[in-house]
Design an enzyme around this catalytic site. Sequence first.
Site, mmCIF file in Angstrom:
data_model
loop_
_atom_site.group_PDB
_atom_site.id
_atom_site.type_symbol
_atom_site.label_atom_id
_atom_site.label_comp_id
_atom_site.label_asym_id
_atom_site.label_seq_id
_atom_site.Cartn_x
_atom_site.Cartn_y
_atom_site.Cartn_z
ATOM 1 N N GLU A 10 -10.853 -1.555 -9.833
ATOM 2 C CA GLU A 10 -11.863 -1.487 -8.781
ATOM 3 C C GLU A 10 -12.605 -0.155 -8.944
ATOM 4 O O GLU A 10 -12.003 0.906 -8.816
ATOM 5 C CB GLU A 10 -11.216 -1.542 -7.390
ATOM 6 C CG GLU A 10 -12.271 -1.559 -6.302
ATOM 7 C CD GLU A 10 -11.694 -1.441 -4.905
ATOM 8 O OE1 GLU A 10 -10.842 -0.558 -4.671
ATOM 9 O OE2 GLU A 10 -12.118 -2.215 -4.040
ATOM 10 N N GLY A 58 -8.247 0.474 3.108
ATOM 11 C CA GLY A 58 -8.416 1.493 2.074
ATOM 12 C C GLY A 58 -7.950 0.942 0.739
ATOM 13 O O GLY A 58 -7.921 -0.274 0.529
ATOM 14 N N GLU A 114 -5.869 -4.012 4.662
ATOM 15 C CA GLU A 114 -7.116 -4.532 4.065
ATOM 16 C C GLU A 114 -7.405 -3.645 2.868
ATOM 17 O O GLU A 114 -7.836 -2.504 3.029
ATOM 18 C CB GLU A 114 -8.266 -4.434 5.082
ATOM 19 C CG GLU A 114 -8.089 -5.284 6.313
ATOM 20 C CD GLU A 114 -8.380 -6.752 6.043
ATOM 21 O OE1 GLU A 114 -9.201 -7.043 5.158
ATOM 22 O OE2 GLU A 114 -7.758 -7.595 6.700
ATOM 23 N N LYS A 151 -7.615 7.476 12.585
ATOM 24 C CA LYS A 151 -7.775 8.523 11.569
ATOM 25 C C LYS A 151 -8.945 8.126 10.681
ATOM 26 O O LYS A 151 -8.816 7.294 9.767
ATOM 27 C CB LYS A 151 -6.481 8.626 10.744
ATOM 28 C CG LYS A 151 -6.165 10.017 10.211
ATOM 29 C CD LYS A 151 -7.129 10.525 9.208
ATOM 30 C CE LYS A 151 -6.890 10.000 7.820
ATOM 31 N NZ LYS A 151 -7.978 10.414 6.888
ATOM 32 N N THR A 198 -5.675 -0.049 -2.573
ATOM 33 C CA THR A 198 -4.377 -0.709 -2.786
ATOM 34 C C THR A 198 -3.300 0.339 -3.051
ATOM 35 O O THR A 198 -2.167 0.225 -2.572
ATOM 36 C CB THR A 198 -4.506 -1.709 -3.949
ATOM 37 O OG1 THR A 198 -5.385 -2.766 -3.508
ATOM 38 C CG2 THR A 198 -3.176 -2.303 -4.351
ATOM 39 N N CYS A 203 -15.773 -3.499 -0.611
ATOM 40 C CA CYS A 203 -14.562 -4.111 -1.179
ATOM 41 C C CYS A 203 -14.787 -5.542 -1.631
ATOM 42 O O CYS A 203 -14.092 -6.019 -2.518
ATOM 43 C CB CYS A 203 -13.443 -4.048 -0.157
ATOM 44 S SG CYS A 203 -13.928 -4.740 1.429
HETATM 45 P P1 NAD Z 1 -8.198 5.544 0.399
HETATM 46 O O1 NAD Z 1 -7.067 4.580 0.330
HETATM 47 O O2 NAD Z 1 -8.208 6.679 -0.531
HETATM 48 O O3 NAD Z 1 -8.279 6.190 1.867
HETATM 49 C C1 NAD Z 1 -8.363 5.403 3.021
HETATM 50 C C2 NAD Z 1 -7.810 6.186 4.198
HETATM 51 O O4 NAD Z 1 -6.417 6.449 4.001
HETATM 52 C C3 NAD Z 1 -8.474 7.546 4.406
HETATM 53 O O5 NAD Z 1 -8.620 7.767 5.800
HETATM 54 C C4 NAD Z 1 -7.440 8.500 3.823
HETATM 55 O O6 NAD Z 1 -7.488 9.811 4.371
HETATM 56 C C5 NAD Z 1 -6.148 7.823 4.191
HETATM 57 N N1 NAD Z 1 -4.999 8.181 3.363
HETATM 58 C C6 NAD Z 1 -5.000 8.682 2.097
HETATM 59 N N2 NAD Z 1 -3.729 8.861 1.671
HETATM 60 C C7 NAD Z 1 -2.911 8.460 2.681
HETATM 61 C C8 NAD Z 1 -1.498 8.382 2.843
HETATM 62 N N3 NAD Z 1 -0.666 8.745 1.876
HETATM 63 N N4 NAD Z 1 -1.010 7.903 4.009
HETATM 64 C C9 NAD Z 1 -1.834 7.502 4.993
HETATM 65 N N5 NAD Z 1 -3.187 7.562 4.903
HETATM 66 C C10 NAD Z 1 -3.723 8.028 3.756
HETATM 67 O O7 NAD Z 1 -9.499 4.647 0.289
HETATM 68 P P2 NAD Z 1 -11.016 5.132 0.249
HETATM 69 O O8 NAD Z 1 -11.278 5.709 -1.089
HETATM 70 O O9 NAD Z 1 -11.305 5.941 1.467
HETATM 71 O O10 NAD Z 1 -11.790 3.739 0.433
HETATM 72 C C11 NAD Z 1 -12.070 2.893 -0.615
HETATM 73 C C12 NAD Z 1 -11.047 1.774 -0.669
HETATM 74 O O11 NAD Z 1 -11.043 1.033 0.555
HETATM 75 C C13 NAD Z 1 -11.359 0.767 -1.732
HETATM 76 O O12 NAD Z 1 -10.189 0.450 -2.431
HETATM 77 C C14 NAD Z 1 -11.859 -0.446 -0.961
HETATM 78 O O13 NAD Z 1 -11.696 -1.667 -1.602
HETATM 79 C C15 NAD Z 1 -11.045 -0.355 0.276
HETATM 80 N N6 NAD Z 1 -11.676 -1.128 1.357
HETATM 81 C C16 NAD Z 1 -11.147 -2.334 1.697
HETATM 82 C C17 NAD Z 1 -11.725 -3.091 2.700
HETATM 83 C C18 NAD Z 1 -11.156 -4.424 3.102
HETATM 84 O O14 NAD Z 1 -11.571 -4.963 4.115
HETATM 85 N N7 NAD Z 1 -10.225 -4.980 2.353
HETATM 86 C C19 NAD Z 1 -12.856 -2.617 3.359
HETATM 87 C C20 NAD Z 1 -13.376 -1.392 2.986
HETATM 88 C C21 NAD Z 1 -12.768 -0.642 1.983
#
Ligand code: NAD
Length: 494
Positions: A397, A243, A265, A191, A245, A299
């Site tokens: 963040e 994504g 992650e 996804k 936290t 991140c």
């Molecule tokens: P997000 O958590 O909003 O979304 C990530 C994904 O989850 C998207 O595909 C989204 O559609 C999906 N999603 C949203 N709500 C959901 C739910 N209730 N159930 C299942 N899936 C759902 O994050 P973002 O804004 O897309 O990305 C930024 C975040 O990602 C930041 O917090 C960043 O630190 C983190 N990140 C972490 C790493 C790592 O390796 N630790 C790497 C890259 C990004």
Amino acid sequence: MSALLPAVRSFLSAPKQLLIDGEWVDAKDGRTFATINPSTEEVLVQVAQASSVDVDRAVVAARTAFEAGSPWSKMTPRDRSHLLWRIGDLIEAHADEFAQLEALDNGKRVEAARDGDIATAAELFRYFAGWATKMEGTSIPMSVPGREFHAYTRREPVGVVAGIVPWNFPLLMACFKIVPAITAGNTVILKPAEQTPLTALRLGQLLLDAGLPAGVVNVLPGFGDTGAALVDHPGVDKVAFTGSTEVGKKIAAGASANLKKVSLELGGKAPNIIFDDADIDAAIAGAVLGGYFNEGQCCVNGSRLYVQRGVFDQVVEGVAAAARAIKVGDGFDPASNMGPLVSQEQFDKVLGYIRGAVADGATLNAGSADAAGERGFFVAPTLITGVTEQMAVQTDEIFGPVVTAIPFDTEDEVVAAANNTVYGLAAGVWTNNIGRAHRVGARLRAGTVWLNTWHADDVTLPRGGFKQSGWGRELGSFGLDDYTELKTVIAELR
Ligand code: NAD
């Protein structure tokens, strides 16, 4: 401006569909959404939006592809190894096309996408191609008087894996999930993020072209509800999530219904500590790279700068001057050093934090609380001083090109401040005292610690978070553990 490649024009000329069981199909309910170019705010193309009904279809396809007797299950580890290597070569052959699509959808610079995201994605396939034939078990002695046994372990795939990924490195994050999963013989439903579905869809076609059997990798663009449907589905054995936290906590809760495996992650707020005995020029360059890399949407960026008091002004002036010299512009303009943020939502969020800090009395040493362009989601690289540990700009963040700088006096004081966060993804130390470097590095509660460098990286290295930055580790030799079940077999020798 660089011209669009014919292959990119052709890709964008028709609405994009879902990839289920090796076929491109519309969403069952016909819904689509627009994906936007963040440099121009123009619609790039309409994309099919998967619902829970499409999730059901994809789970059936992935389960069927996984079951014994399927073409995928009959492939030997060597077959998988060769296939993975072939995919790496194909990504490299299409690197310019992938880079343009990534730059259009995410906003990052074309060169940054090609030399960073796309090159690393190709290397990831090649690195894991080596592991496909090396997933060994062990033979373990047993001590039962008067009887003889042969006991050994096997590493078996978990089953159907749902990979849910963010928008900051769209192709790369997709590959972080797909590559270890299929190396171990799992099947995948990916996804992609709603902001950036294009390169995952292009990868789906490339996987079919390379000869990956139907149903082994399915691609379902959609929003959070599509991800939640995957998390809730009893036919999914594991969720691999990257994504925020906040969403990671929802996933852990949702997955508990049938206790599916979860790896997470999540977010970060990395401290970057500069001691007064450091190579200050190198530390300033590291702080700039660590703070503003990928438009600040990374991140592991060092968004909290801690500088020892004697060199504080020098470092702040150096970082501010470098930040002001960064030219923000369209990712297709070779003169740009930094592209826009990914979306209106991210743009509003980042400017909101900068304005909040100014309202709380902080100082902008570089950057602005206003947009850095007439249209598009451009934000200038920003350095903020005069902040307290309690301000939102310091605790949250932000995920944009925003760095705060705070002075410190002692090692103990800075370690306590650096660890005073719910996150634990990355941290860094700059000092020419080798003992101090390793001592402070050991005290920092983070999954990755950089000493006298930042963003030095390789697909061979495990990554992941302490505390609320996640569960599990990705990549490196540890990267297959979360994608395999360990089976213990005990045979009595009669
Ligand atoms: P997000 O958590 O909003 O979304 C990530 C994904 O989850 C998207 O595909 C989204 O559609 C999906 N999603 C949203 N709500 C959901 C739910 N209730 N159930 C299942 N899936 C759902 O994050 P973002 O804004 O897309 O990305 C930024 C975040 O990602 C930041 O917090 C960043 O630190 C983190 N990140 C972490 C790493 C790592 O390796 N630790 C790497 C890259 C990004």
